[in-house]
Design a protein around this motif. Structure first.
Motif, PDB file in Angstrom:
ATOM      1  N   HIS A  77      -6.592  -1.646   5.123  1.00  0.00           N
ATOM      2  CA  HIS A  77      -6.552  -0.666   6.166  1.00  0.00           C
ATOM      3  C   HIS A  77      -6.971   0.689   5.446  1.00  0.00           C
ATOM      4  O   HIS A  77      -7.954   1.219   6.068  1.00  0.00           O
ATOM      5  CB  HIS A  77      -5.250  -0.403   6.663  1.00  0.00           C
ATOM      6  CG  HIS A  77      -4.436  -1.505   7.247  1.00  0.00           C
ATOM      7  ND1 HIS A  77      -4.820  -1.914   8.196  1.00  0.00           N
ATOM      8  CD2 HIS A  77      -3.449  -2.283   6.960  1.00  0.00           C
ATOM      9  CE1 HIS A  77      -4.178  -3.132   8.821  1.00  0.00           C
ATOM     10  NE2 HIS A  77      -3.195  -3.141   7.942  1.00  0.00           N
ATOM     11  N   CYS A  78      -6.614   0.876   4.145  1.00  0.00           N
ATOM     12  CA  CYS A  78      -7.058   2.119   3.713  1.00  0.00           C
ATOM     13  C   CYS A  78      -8.256   1.984   2.438  1.00  0.00           C
ATOM     14  O   CYS A  78      -8.749   3.238   2.109  1.00  0.00           O
ATOM     15  CB  CYS A  78      -5.594   2.710   2.783  1.00  0.00           C
ATOM     16  SG  CYS A  78      -4.203   2.731   3.831  1.00  0.00           S
TER      17      CYS A  78
ATOM     18  N   CYS B 111       0.947  -1.102  -0.100  1.00  0.00           N
ATOM     19  CA  CYS B 111       0.104   0.083  -0.016  1.00  0.00           C
ATOM     20  C   CYS B 111       0.852   1.123   0.160  1.00  0.00           C
ATOM     21  O   CYS B 111       1.757   1.339   0.704  1.00  0.00           O
ATOM     22  CB  CYS B 111      -1.068   0.185   1.304  1.00  0.00           C
ATOM     23  SG  CYS B 111      -1.802   1.484   1.258  1.00  0.00           S
TER      24      CYS B 111
ATOM     25  N   CYS C  75      -6.314  -1.532  -0.328  1.00  0.00           N
ATOM     26  CA  CYS C  75      -5.816  -2.021   0.768  1.00  0.00           C
ATOM     27  C   CYS C  75      -6.972  -2.267   2.145  1.00  0.00           C
ATOM     28  O   CYS C  75      -7.820  -1.682   2.142  1.00  0.00           O
ATOM     29  CB  CYS C  75      -5.034  -0.774   1.474  1.00  0.00           C
ATOM     30  SG  CYS C  75      -4.226  -1.096   2.994  1.00  0.00           S
TER      31      CYS C  75
HETATM   32 ZN   LIG Z   1      -3.080   0.923   3.323  1.00  0.00          ZN
END
Ligand SMILES: [Zn+2]
Length: 73
Positions: A27-28, A3, A25
């Motif tokens: 997380h993102c 990422c 991603c």
């Molecule tokens: Zn990320």
């Protein structure tokens, strides 16, 4: 791939229709980075990258993939 925002393992969704990176991603989320923004984006520190992604998400609207451009940071 990694990422470009947080460095975690991420999925490369680039299709060739977009001039830049398209990343998913865990997380993102899913986002795109225009090629002309990429070098400068990668030189930002972590907090600035997260802020640029947040700004792109705000600008993208509901359901749209955020695109990080030179105007995002
Ligand atoms: Zn990320």
């Amino acid at each position: 791939m990694q990422c470009s925002v947080c460095g975690a393992e991420a999925e490369d969704l680039a299709s060739g229709e977009f001039d830049g990176l398209v990343v998913r991603c865990k997380h993102c989320g899913e986002y795109a980075i225009e090629d002309r923004a990429l070098n400068a984006f990668l030189r930002l520190d972590y907090d600035a990258r997260v802020a640029a992604l947040d700004k792109a998400k705000t600008g993208a609207g509901a359901g749209a993939r955020p695109e990080i451009t030179p105007g995002s940071f």
